[in-house]
Design a protein around this motif. Sequence first.
Motif, PDB file in Angstrom:
ATOM      1  N   ILE A   1      16.955  -3.248  -8.940  1.00 58.94           N
ATOM      2  CA  ILE A   1      16.046  -4.307  -9.783  1.00 58.94           C
ATOM      3  C   ILE A   1      15.822  -3.773 -11.205  1.00 58.94           C
ATOM      4  O   ILE A   1      15.734  -4.545 -12.050  1.00 58.94           O
ATOM      5  CB  ILE A   1      14.763  -4.286  -8.840  1.00 58.94           C
ATOM      6  CG1 ILE A   1      14.783  -4.626  -7.467  1.00 58.94           C
ATOM      7  CG2 ILE A   1      13.663  -4.870  -9.454  1.00 58.94           C
ATOM      8  CD1 ILE A   1      15.380  -5.893  -7.377  1.00 58.94           C
ATOM      9  N   ALA A   2      15.658  -2.424 -11.386  1.00 57.85           N
ATOM     10  CA  ALA A   2      15.371  -2.053 -12.647  1.00 57.85           C
ATOM     11  C   ALA A   2      16.833  -2.418 -13.444  1.00 57.85           C
ATOM     12  O   ALA A   2      16.559  -2.530 -14.961  1.00 57.85           O
ATOM     13  CB  ALA A   2      15.374  -0.536 -12.802  1.00 57.85           C
ATOM     14  N   VAL A  19       9.461   1.407  -1.557  1.00 62.00           N
ATOM     15  CA  VAL A  19       8.634   1.748  -0.383  1.00 62.00           C
ATOM     16  C   VAL A  19       8.823   3.362  -0.356  1.00 62.00           C
ATOM     17  O   VAL A  19       9.792   4.083  -0.889  1.00 62.00           O
ATOM     18  CB  VAL A  19       9.337   1.399   0.808  1.00 62.00           C
ATOM     19  CG1 VAL A  19       8.571   1.773   1.986  1.00 62.00           C
ATOM     20  CG2 VAL A  19       9.335  -0.344   0.775  1.00 62.00           C
ATOM     21  N   GLY A  20       7.503   3.824   0.004  1.00 61.68           N
ATOM     22  CA  GLY A  20       7.264   5.313   0.115  1.00 61.68           C
ATOM     23  C   GLY A  20       5.949   5.591  -0.310  1.00 61.68           C
ATOM     24  O   GLY A  20       5.112   4.615  -0.616  1.00 61.68           O
ATOM     25  N   CYS A  21       5.769   6.986  -0.582  1.00 63.44           N
ATOM     26  CA  CYS A  21       4.234   7.220  -0.793  1.00 63.44           C
ATOM     27  C   CYS A  21       3.892   6.514  -1.978  1.00 63.44           C
ATOM     28  O   CYS A  21       2.596   6.377  -2.175  1.00 63.44           O
ATOM     29  CB  CYS A  21       4.296   8.767  -0.862  1.00 63.44           C
ATOM     30  SG  CYS A  21       4.293   9.728   0.630  1.00 63.44           S
ATOM     31  N   ALA A  22       4.888   6.597  -3.016  1.00 65.28           N
ATOM     32  CA  ALA A  22       4.080   5.916  -4.323  1.00 65.28           C
ATOM     33  C   ALA A  22       4.513   4.188  -4.152  1.00 65.28           C
ATOM     34  O   ALA A  22       4.271   3.536  -5.360  1.00 65.28           O
ATOM     35  CB  ALA A  22       5.099   6.232  -5.392  1.00 65.28           C
ATOM     36  N   VAL A  23       4.344   3.616  -3.374  1.00 62.36           N
ATOM     37  CA  VAL A  23       4.534   2.288  -2.981  1.00 62.36           C
ATOM     38  C   VAL A  23       3.294   1.519  -3.617  1.00 62.36           C
ATOM     39  O   VAL A  23       3.577   0.297  -4.192  1.00 62.36           O
ATOM     40  CB  VAL A  23       4.548   1.891  -1.428  1.00 62.36           C
ATOM     41  CG1 VAL A  23       3.260   2.127  -0.827  1.00 62.36           C
ATOM     42  CG2 VAL A  23       4.917   0.352  -1.289  1.00 62.36           C
ATOM     43  N   PHE A  24       2.184   2.106  -3.774  1.00 60.01           N
ATOM     44  CA  PHE A  24       0.716   1.614  -4.602  1.00 60.01           C
ATOM     45  C   PHE A  24       0.798   2.245  -6.130  1.00 60.01           C
ATOM     46  O   PHE A  24      -0.230   2.018  -6.523  1.00 60.01           O
ATOM     47  CB  PHE A  24      -0.244   1.719  -3.869  1.00 60.01           C
ATOM     48  CG  PHE A  24      -0.146   1.224  -2.464  1.00 60.01           C
ATOM     49  CD1 PHE A  24       0.026  -0.270  -2.074  1.00 60.01           C
ATOM     50  CD2 PHE A  24      -0.324   1.807  -1.305  1.00 60.01           C
ATOM     51  CE1 PHE A  24      -0.092  -0.599  -1.086  1.00 60.01           C
ATOM     52  CE2 PHE A  24      -0.608   1.322   0.092  1.00 60.01           C
ATOM     53  CZ  PHE A  24      -0.250   0.145   0.103  1.00 60.01           C
ATOM     54  N   ALA A  25       1.790   2.471  -6.495  1.00 59.79           N
ATOM     55  CA  ALA A  25       1.817   3.004  -8.110  1.00 59.79           C
ATOM     56  C   ALA A  25       1.262   1.887  -8.725  1.00 59.79           C
ATOM     57  O   ALA A  25       0.495   2.526  -9.838  1.00 59.79           O
ATOM     58  CB  ALA A  25       3.008   3.452  -8.552  1.00 59.79           C
ATOM     59  N   GLU A  54       7.642  -4.451  -7.343  1.00 58.24           N
ATOM     60  CA  GLU A  54       7.867  -3.732  -5.959  1.00 58.24           C
ATOM     61  C   GLU A  54       9.026  -4.216  -5.387  1.00 58.24           C
ATOM     62  O   GLU A  54       9.328  -5.318  -5.326  1.00 58.24           O
ATOM     63  CB  GLU A  54       6.393  -4.317  -5.230  1.00 58.24           C
ATOM     64  CG  GLU A  54       6.528  -3.456  -3.722  1.00 58.24           C
ATOM     65  CD  GLU A  54       6.039  -2.203  -4.094  1.00 58.24           C
ATOM     66  OE1 GLU A  54       6.576  -1.200  -3.275  1.00 58.24           O
ATOM     67  OE2 GLU A  54       5.404  -1.693  -4.747  1.00 58.24           O
ATOM     68  N   ALA A  55       9.963  -3.076  -5.102  1.00 55.76           N
ATOM     69  CA  ALA A  55      11.172  -3.435  -4.756  1.00 55.76           C
ATOM     70  C   ALA A  55      11.370  -3.005  -3.343  1.00 55.76           C
ATOM     71  O   ALA A  55      10.524  -2.155  -2.732  1.00 55.76           O
ATOM     72  CB  ALA A  55      12.288  -2.551  -5.386  1.00 55.76           C
ATOM     73  N   ALA A  56      12.330  -3.557  -2.536  1.00 51.24           N
ATOM     74  CA  ALA A  56      12.645  -3.102  -1.403  1.00 51.24           C
ATOM     75  C   ALA A  56      13.048  -1.749  -1.061  1.00 51.24           C
ATOM     76  O   ALA A  56      13.467  -1.187  -2.202  1.00 51.24           O
ATOM     77  CB  ALA A  56      13.590  -4.226  -0.839  1.00 51.24           C
TER      78      ALA A  56
END
Length: 259
Positions: free
Chosen positions: A90-91, A65-71, A81-83
Amino acid sequence: MKEISIMDINDIIKPENRVYKKPALMNDNNMHYCPGCSHGVVHKLVAEILEEMNLVENSVGVAPVGCAVFAYNYVDIDWIEAAHGRAPAIASAVSRLYPQNMVFTYQGDGDLAAIGTCETIHAANRGENITIIFINNAIYGMTGGQMAPTTLLGMKTATTPYGRRADLNGYPLKIGDLLAQLDGTCYVTRQSVHTPAAVRKTKNAIKKAFQNTLDKKGTSVVEIVSTCNSGWKLTPAEANKWMAEHMFEKYPMGDLKNV
C-alpha cells in the motif's frame, strides 16, 4: 542544611512539573496499549519528528493488523489501514501516486516478518521511497502471545510452551539483516526505546529515515527491538531487563546499512 523535597505522584503529574510537552500531533485519546508497552514511546517520537520536520500536511502513515492497528487514533496525520502484512505494498502505491508525500509504514514482527514477508522484501528490493518502522518484540502481542518469526530459541510462548526449538520451529528470523542485503535499501538500523539514551538514538534514526524518503534514496528500515511485558508475563521493568539480557544478543543495536 536545606531540606530536600521529594515529589510524590500528585506533584509529578502536575502540568508545570512535566519535563516533556506532549506533541501537538498526539490526540487526547487514551491508548489501548498495555502499561509499559514500547508502542506509545515510538508513537510520540513519530509525532515529534513530523512536527519538527514540517511534514504534518504531507505525510501518510500505513498501519496494518497488529497491536498498532489503531495508530490512526493517536497521531493526527493521514493514515491508511492495510490488510494484514500488506502495508509495504500500500505504501508503495501511495508513494508512486503522490511522490510529494513522505510515506511510512508502522508494523510489528508478526505482520512484517510473517504474513507480510513477501510484500516487505519485494518493496525493499524495488527500493520504494518509503520508511518502514518495524516493532520487534519477538511475539504475537495482539492475538494471545503466540510464537513469532523473531521469537528467540528457548523462549516460551502460547504456542511454544516449552520454548522454541530449532528442529521443530526453525530459527529466529533476523529480517533486518536480510533487508540490509537488498540493493533497494539505503538505510537499515536497529534501535530500542528502553532508556532515555536509546530513545534519543531511535529518534535520530527515524528522522534520518524520513529524510532519506524525502530525498528519494530508496527504502529505509528502522527496526526497534521492543518489549511485550503482557506476552512475556513480566512487569515492565522486568521486561526491559529481560530484553537487554536476551534480545540484544540476537538483535544487536546499531546500523546494519547506511548508504
